[in-house]
Design a protein around this motif. Structure first.
Motif, PDB file in Angstrom:
ATOM      1  N   ASP A 131       0.870  -1.179   0.000  1.00  0.00           N
ATOM      2  CA  ASP A 131       0.000   0.000   0.000  1.00  0.00           C
ATOM      3  C   ASP A 131       0.904   1.224   0.000  1.00  0.00           C
ATOM      4  O   ASP A 131       1.472   1.582   1.025  1.00  0.00           O
ATOM      5  CB  ASP A 131      -0.895  -0.025   1.241  1.00  0.00           C
ATOM      6  CG  ASP A 131      -1.758   1.224   1.377  1.00  0.00           C
ATOM      7  OD1 ASP A 131      -2.552   1.275   2.333  1.00  0.00           O
ATOM      8  OD2 ASP A 131      -1.638   2.158   0.554  1.00  0.00           O
ATOM      9  N   LYS A 132       0.999   1.873  -1.154  1.00  0.00           N
ATOM     10  CA  LYS A 132       1.909   3.009  -1.316  1.00  0.00           C
ATOM     11  C   LYS A 132       1.182   4.342  -1.225  1.00  0.00           C
ATOM     12  O   LYS A 132       1.734   5.380  -1.589  1.00  0.00           O
ATOM     13  CB  LYS A 132       2.597   2.936  -2.685  1.00  0.00           C
ATOM     14  CG  LYS A 132       3.372   1.667  -2.945  1.00  0.00           C
ATOM     15  CD  LYS A 132       4.007   1.719  -4.324  1.00  0.00           C
ATOM     16  CE  LYS A 132       4.771   0.449  -4.639  1.00  0.00           C
ATOM     17  NZ  LYS A 132       5.391   0.480  -5.991  1.00  0.00           N
ATOM     18  N   SER A 133      -0.050   4.303  -0.751  1.00  0.00           N
ATOM     19  CA  SER A 133      -0.899   5.482  -0.855  1.00  0.00           C
ATOM     20  C   SER A 133      -0.402   6.683  -0.054  1.00  0.00           C
ATOM     21  O   SER A 133      -0.814   7.808  -0.304  1.00  0.00           O
ATOM     22  CB  SER A 133      -2.323   5.128  -0.415  1.00  0.00           C
ATOM     23  OG  SER A 133      -2.319   4.657   0.922  1.00  0.00           O
ATOM     24  N   GLY A 134       0.498   6.448   0.895  1.00  0.00           N
ATOM     25  CA  GLY A 134       0.990   7.548   1.705  1.00  0.00           C
ATOM     26  C   GLY A 134       2.256   8.210   1.197  1.00  0.00           C
ATOM     27  O   GLY A 134       2.681   9.234   1.735  1.00  0.00           O
TER      28      GLY A 134
END
Lengths: 114, 110
Positions: free
Chosen positions: A56-59
């Motif tokens: 999860d690279k959303s940050g």
């Protein structure tokens, strides 16, 4: 030791240089997280690895930031072409897979971009 | 998406007085809630957590927190502050990754 370890503990670099930050999670922990702690900004989620799933690279704040986790263990956070606003403490945490499990934090890497 | 609000970045409390740190959260699913503490020059460590069951949760060093769904709150309390409680305290909510509040820097006045 038994805890999460991070290296280096401190890093001073010049604007425009690339840096690599390392995290060794607790053995057996399948989940690994990177956070950034900036003065006055609290803790900011960056990226999350869980087992063999896609991270999860959303940050991640920009495409200058990337992270890898090799062999389900050690992780490296890379910041390319560093900017002064990248100066912060970068924290790594690991946990067992289940989402109710406690995250254990490393001591952090303090990054200063001049 | 989940988020956490902690009001008052700096909190001063007299030694022996009640410590109260407020945390309100938003979450689209039943939340898991955490309080972490960061002592000077140390990493974050878990103080306490709520997952399911009893809504009053007791943690280390005499701290406790109560999950109140109707108020979407998870306030942290300690009846009597000690000098060693001086630290930064973070509330966090999780359904996948952890979302932190901005933290409360607690100063204990002798």
């Amino acid at each position: 030791g038994a805890g999460v370890s991070q290296s280096p503990s401190n890093k001073v670099t010049e604007k425009g240089k690339d840096v690599e930050l390392r995290c060794d999670p607790i053995s057996g922990h399948t989940a690994l997280y990177w956070y950034r702690q900036s003065l006055g900004q609290g803790l900011e989620f960056l990226i999350y690895f869980q087992g063999n799933s896609a991270p999860d690279k959303s940050g991640l704040p920009s495409d200058r930031f990337s992270a890898e986790r090799t062999g389900g263990s050690v992780s490296t956070l890379t910041i390319q072409r560093t900017q002064q606003e990248d100066s912060a403490v970068y924290l790594c945490a690991s946990s067992l897979a289940e989402i109710i499990e406690t995250q254990y934090f490393g001591p952090g890497t303090r990054l200063l971009v001049l | 998406a989940q988020s956490v609000t902690q009001l008052g970045s700096h909190v001063s409390v007299s030694e022996g007085a009640l410590v109260l740190l407020r945390c309100n959260y938003s979450s689209s699913v039943p939340p898991y809630l955490f309080w972490y503490v960061q002592y000077p020059n140390q990493g974050l460590q878990l103080l306490l957590k709520y997952t399911t069951g009893a809504t009053l949760v007791k943690g280390i060093n005499g701290f406790e927190a109560e999950f109140k769904k109707s108020e979407t709150s998870f306030h942290l309390t300690k009846p009597s502050a000690h000098m060693s409680d001086a630290a930064e305290y973070f509330c966090a909510v999780r359904n996948n990754r952890l979302a932190f509040g901005k933290g409360n820097q607690v100063v204990v006045i002798p």
